[in-house]
Scaffold this motif. Structure first.
Motif, short mmCIF file in Angstrom:
data_model
loop_
_atom_site.label_atom_id
_atom_site.label_comp_id
_atom_site.label_asym_id
_atom_site.label_seq_id
_atom_site.Cartn_x
_atom_site.Cartn_y
_atom_site.Cartn_z
N GLY A 116 0.82 -1.21 0.00
CA GLY A 116 0.00 0.00 0.00
C GLY A 116 0.85 1.25 0.00
N GLU A 117 0.28 2.34 0.53
CA GLU A 117 0.95 3.64 0.50
C GLU A 117 0.95 4.28 1.88
N GLU A 118 2.00 5.07 2.15
CA GLU A 118 2.09 5.89 3.35
C GLU A 118 2.34 7.32 2.91
N ALA A 119 1.46 8.23 3.30
CA ALA A 119 1.61 9.64 2.94
C ALA A 119 2.17 10.43 4.12
N PHE A 120 2.86 11.51 3.80
CA PHE A 120 3.36 12.40 4.85
C PHE A 120 3.37 13.84 4.34
N GLU A 121 3.41 14.77 5.30
CA GLU A 121 3.45 16.19 4.98
C GLU A 121 4.38 16.87 5.97
N ILE A 122 5.32 17.67 5.47
CA ILE A 122 6.29 18.39 6.29
C ILE A 122 6.09 19.88 6.09
N GLU A 123 6.01 20.62 7.19
CA GLU A 123 5.90 22.08 7.10
C GLU A 123 7.23 22.70 7.53
N ALA A 124 7.78 23.54 6.65
CA ALA A 124 9.05 24.20 6.95
C ALA A 124 8.86 25.22 8.07
N SER A 125 9.67 25.11 9.11
CA SER A 125 9.62 26.02 10.25
C SER A 125 10.85 25.76 11.09
N ALA A 126 11.06 26.57 12.11
CA ALA A 126 12.17 26.30 13.02
C ALA A 126 12.01 24.94 13.67
#
Length: 297
Positions: A237-247
């Protein structure tokens, strides 16, 4: 340096936002967001006038560090003498080989921020000199150390593909992918390891194919946005992720640097450092030629 004492870091170059962010995230080494390390000195480095991030930020970021009480010393050597480990955060990748050459003789760990070297040949030379001088080289995009990416990668198992979508702004004197796209490349290498065989960057995405058939696709807009998204594909299957740029995104990287300094072990294998540089170099060549190219091993 003992386990109880914070690792004393010194900054080499200050014209990246990481200079102030690292300093504030670490704080006094005990009560900061990331405990175990502290920035104790910095060398401003000359402004690179033909490179906007340096030209436009060097003076005001240096002033911000001084306002935080950071001593700005007159040479890289002075910073090295005052520190347990060095952080090359100069924003222009063209300056990294020369900065590292000046530091390896001190035999202290040196982190080279995100854009390691302009070419694979220079990266090889940098690593060879560091090894000869007993200098531990540290590297890696902060995005590879984020809990979002690590959780998705750990949950996936048997990764067959990775699709990445993030900002791809460019800067003068840095070829395609070499400025911000390198973050996506480093995530692909973190997922697959070395062994990328071909790169095609002729359309609206970059396709990198590993020698065992695994594929990474990279795409994004020229305008910067804080979000990087990815999907890791496996047979199950699939694994999704999301990263937000910040300190806050820097916490995992800083923790890895502290751990590496304490254990005298690399946070990113040399083969992966070289793979990331080689893929960026190949993508620029593919875009210029309008055809897929082989990646230098």
């Amino acid at each position: 340096m003992t386990d109880a004492a914070p690792v004393r870091f010194g900054l080499i170059g200050v014209d990246s936002s990481h200079s102030v962010q690292f300093t504030t995230m670490l704080g006094d080494g005990r009560t900061g967001r990331v405990a175990g390390g502290t920035v104790v000195a910095a060398w401003k480095a000359p402004t690179v006038e033909d490179f906007p991030p340096s030209r436009d930020r060097n003076d005001w970021l240096a002033a911000e560090l001084e306002a935080l009480g950071m001593p700005l010393l007159d040479s890289p050597g002075a910073v090295a003498e005052a520190s347990d480990a060095l952080l090359i955060v100069a924003s222009d990748v063209r300056t990294h080989p020369a900065h590292l050459r000046r530091l390896t003789r001190f035999g202290k760990p040196v982190f080279v921020d995100t854009r390691f070297a302009p070419t694979r040949r220079e990266a090889v030379e940098m690593l060879e000199q560091a090894t000869g001088d007993g200098c531990l080289v540290l590297a890696g995009s902060p995005k590879r150390f984020t809990p979002e990416f690590r959780a998705a990668l750990g949950a996936a198992g048997g990764v067959e593909r990775i699709d990445l979508d993030g900002p791809l702004p460019e800067q003068p004197h840095h070829p395609f992918l070499a400025w911000y796209g390198v973050h996506l490349v480093d995530l692909a290498v973190a997922a697959f390891g070395p062994g990328c065989e071909t790169v095609e960057a002729t359309g609206d995405r970059v396709t990198a194919t590993w020698n065992d058939g695994r594929v990474a696709t990279l795409r994004g807009d020229a305008e910067w946005t804080p979000i990087t998204r990815g999907v890791i594909g496996t047979a199950a299957g699939e694994e999704a992720f999301e990263i937000e740029a910040s300190a806050e995104m820097l916490a995992g990287l800083l923790e890895s640097l502290i751990s590496s300094c304490r254990t005298d072990t690399s946070n990113v294998p040399a083969a992966e450092i070289l793979a990331t540089v080689a893929i960026v170099e190949a993508a620029a060549r593919s875009r210029e030629l309008g055809e897929p190219v082989s990646v230098t091993a």
